[in-house]
Scaffold this motif. Sequence first.
Motif, short mmCIF file in Angstrom:
data_model
loop_
_atom_site.label_atom_id
_atom_site.label_comp_id
_atom_site.label_asym_id
_atom_site.label_seq_id
_atom_site.Cartn_x
_atom_site.Cartn_y
_atom_site.Cartn_z
N GLN A 26 0.81 -1.21 0.00
CA GLN A 26 0.00 0.00 0.00
C GLN A 26 0.85 1.27 0.00
O GLN A 26 0.49 2.26 -0.63
N ARG A 27 1.98 1.26 0.68
CA ARG A 27 2.84 2.44 0.69
C ARG A 27 3.39 2.73 -0.70
O ARG A 27 3.43 3.88 -1.14
N LEU A 28 3.82 1.69 -1.40
CA LEU A 28 4.32 1.87 -2.76
C LEU A 28 3.21 2.34 -3.68
O LEU A 28 3.40 3.23 -4.51
N SER A 29 2.04 1.74 -3.53
CA SER A 29 0.89 2.13 -4.35
C SER A 29 0.56 3.61 -4.17
O SER A 29 0.32 4.33 -5.14
N GLU A 30 0.56 4.07 -2.91
CA GLU A 30 0.27 5.47 -2.63
C GLU A 30 1.36 6.38 -3.21
O GLU A 30 1.08 7.47 -3.72
N GLY A 31 2.61 5.93 -3.14
CA GLY A 31 3.71 6.72 -3.69
C GLY A 31 3.59 6.89 -5.20
O GLY A 31 3.81 7.98 -5.74
N ILE A 32 3.20 5.82 -5.88
CA ILE A 32 3.02 5.87 -7.33
C ILE A 32 1.85 6.79 -7.69
O ILE A 32 1.94 7.61 -8.61
N LYS A 33 0.77 6.63 -6.94
CA LYS A 33 -0.40 7.48 -7.19
C LYS A 33 -0.05 8.95 -7.00
O LYS A 33 -0.45 9.82 -7.79
N LEU A 34 0.71 9.24 -5.96
CA LEU A 34 1.13 10.61 -5.68
C LEU A 34 1.98 11.16 -6.82
O LEU A 34 1.84 12.32 -7.21
N ALA A 35 2.85 10.32 -7.39
CA ALA A 35 3.73 10.76 -8.46
C ALA A 35 2.99 11.00 -9.77
O ALA A 35 3.44 11.78 -10.61
N LEU A 36 1.86 10.34 -9.94
CA LEU A 36 1.14 10.40 -11.22
C LEU A 36 -0.11 11.27 -11.21
O LEU A 36 -0.67 11.57 -12.25
N ARG A 37 -0.57 11.66 -10.02
CA ARG A 37 -1.92 12.22 -9.90
C ARG A 37 -2.11 13.54 -10.65
O ARG A 37 -3.24 13.89 -10.99
N ARG A 38 -1.04 14.31 -10.86
CA ARG A 38 -1.20 15.58 -11.57
C ARG A 38 -1.51 15.38 -13.04
O ARG A 38 -2.12 16.24 -13.67
#
Length: 235
Positions: A26-38
């Motif tokens: 989940q931490r990695l998933s959140e990190g990826i989402k954060l990097a891509l969300r813009r």
Amino acid sequence: MQIIVIRMRAFKGEKMKRVLIVEDDQRLSEGIKLALRREYSCSQAYSLAEAREQFAMQTFDLVLLDVNFPDGSGMDYLAELRRESEIPVIMLTANSMEMDIVSGLEQGANDYITKPFSLGILRARVNVWLRDGVRKTEAFQEGDFYFDFYKMEFLHKGRAVQLSATEQRLLRCLTENKGKSVSRSQLIDEAWPGESQFVEAHALTTAISRLRKKLGLHKDQPEHIKTVYGTGYIW
């Protein structure tokens, strides 16, 4: 394994592309989402079962797929996807052996990124595949050659040719610019997206040599992958 579906940055009035992230960490998933969300609209799944539910409920544009899940193998899920969809799939996995990478590509993955990885490189790879999915889906046919970059089918005189992801990107760039000289720097940027600054000059020369050999090309065939000395190459 993890699956992510990603879309390119939306222009004004254009719908943002969708990303499905399938990752049990989940931490990695959140990190990826954060990097891509813009740039992308991201959905997340933490198991293959959730991935299937997400995929059934909505349409995605790209998938980032990890290998190991508590409820099954991402490789098996990749096979499921390929039976019903040609959506671009980028595999994200800690399995870094050459045989693992080759297996993933041969089973239909469009790209393969090993962990740990840079989020900047991940974004660059996603941008490349989403851009290609929009504007690079047609097959190229000339003489004895037939290349379908979307289906990853490459034929020479009817014989299947197995190309690595790097070789596919080089060939696509050359054929899309048929008749035009493509600079070495442009080819390196296309062949190694997000990593070009780390690629040595001789790596391109070696990759072009392998590509020529696989396609049955020789230096006495100037119309195919001709060297333009001091500049680059031309199809």
